[in-house]
Design a protein around this motif. Sequence first.
Motif, short mmCIF file in Angstrom:
data_model
loop_
_atom_site.label_atom_id
_atom_site.label_comp_id
_atom_site.label_asym_id
_atom_site.label_seq_id
_atom_site.Cartn_x
_atom_site.Cartn_y
_atom_site.Cartn_z
N LEU A 50 36.90 46.72 34.40
CA LEU A 50 36.25 45.51 33.92
C LEU A 50 35.75 45.79 32.51
CD1 LEU A 50 35.65 42.70 35.09
CD2 LEU A 50 33.36 43.51 35.66
N SER A 57 33.65 38.70 30.66
CA SER A 57 34.30 39.71 31.51
C SER A 57 35.82 39.56 31.45
CB SER A 57 33.84 39.55 32.96
OG SER A 57 32.44 39.71 33.06
N ARG A 59 39.21 41.42 33.30
CA ARG A 59 39.83 42.42 34.17
C ARG A 59 41.05 42.94 33.42
NH1 ARG A 59 38.72 46.14 37.69
NH2 ARG A 59 37.21 44.68 38.56
N SER A 78 33.39 49.25 36.64
CA SER A 78 34.33 49.17 37.78
C SER A 78 35.70 49.71 37.43
CB SER A 78 34.45 47.71 38.26
OG SER A 78 33.19 47.17 38.57
N GLN A 222 40.87 39.04 40.90
CA GLN A 222 39.97 39.53 39.87
C GLN A 222 40.01 38.65 38.62
OE1 GLN A 222 37.77 41.95 39.83
NE2 GLN A 222 38.17 42.88 41.82
N CYS A 226 36.73 36.69 37.14
CA CYS A 226 36.31 36.81 35.75
C CYS A 226 36.18 35.44 35.09
CB CYS A 226 37.29 37.67 34.96
SG CYS A 226 37.14 39.44 35.28
N THR A 262 31.07 40.93 42.99
CA THR A 262 30.07 41.12 41.94
C THR A 262 28.72 41.62 42.46
OG1 THR A 262 29.18 38.87 42.05
CG2 THR A 262 31.13 39.23 40.66
#
Length: 277
Positions: A50, A57, A59, A78, A222, A226, A262
């Motif tokens: 991340l 954010s 990914r 992460s 993901q 995000c 999260t």
Amino acid sequence: MAGHLMLKKADFFTSPAQPVAVADRYPQNVFAEHTHDFCELVLVWRGNGLHILNDRSYRITCGDLFYIRAEDRHSYESVNDLVLHNIIYCPERLKLNVDWGELLHSNDVRWRLSSQGMAQARPLIAQLEHESPKPDALSLWLTESLFLQLCIMLRRHRYQPQDAAGPDSGETLDLLMGALGKSLETPFDLQQFCQQQQVTERNLRQLFRQQTGMSVSQYLRQLRICQAQDLLRHSEMLIGDIATRCGFEDSNYFSVVFTKETGLTPRMWRQRYTAAV
């Protein structure tokens, strides 16, 4: 924002004249929010993580490319076997008569690099890594010329994540990444994709996991989370509408998935940043 780290040129460049340096991250570990007094290009080779850039954010996984300005704030969280290169540079030390702003600055900080582009980037970065620490004049000129070649190559082979394919892409993984980037609001049918591309679903799943460290469904989830984080933080949309915008037909299921990924419910996530303003 107060309290973040400031990375200094003196810790990464061998001399005050060195314009470019290569910092490999094998692997890139969790790294707290920081800025620099230099700029950098970030190119991801493998794994996933991340990337938090200016409170947004992303990914990230193999093929992701970022243009980071000195004043940008970013961090890594992460991470899972995340392997990347940081190509760091000082704009004021670049001497060639080139429009570096045109090559390096864009409203879009995040791109993807096609498989062909990644193959071309590797030897250029290896040459840069070998040449850039040398202090003599010829090495400084060669370092900058190699950096110019790299920037041109990145510009030629980059594409936006939501595009169906890269500018020169015939690679199935590039096509799949583009298709996933366009499927944040709608269901994605991998079987249909494989039929269209005439590839074996099992082999493509294995290749995807090998390159990214995730399954196709995990990666798509993901991406959607995000996007939800960004909408929760920067819009006033209702949570149910955000769920729909991010491909979740059921807002309760969206809340369960979001909380699992999260550690906060969507409402708590929004409140945390609203309170910080």
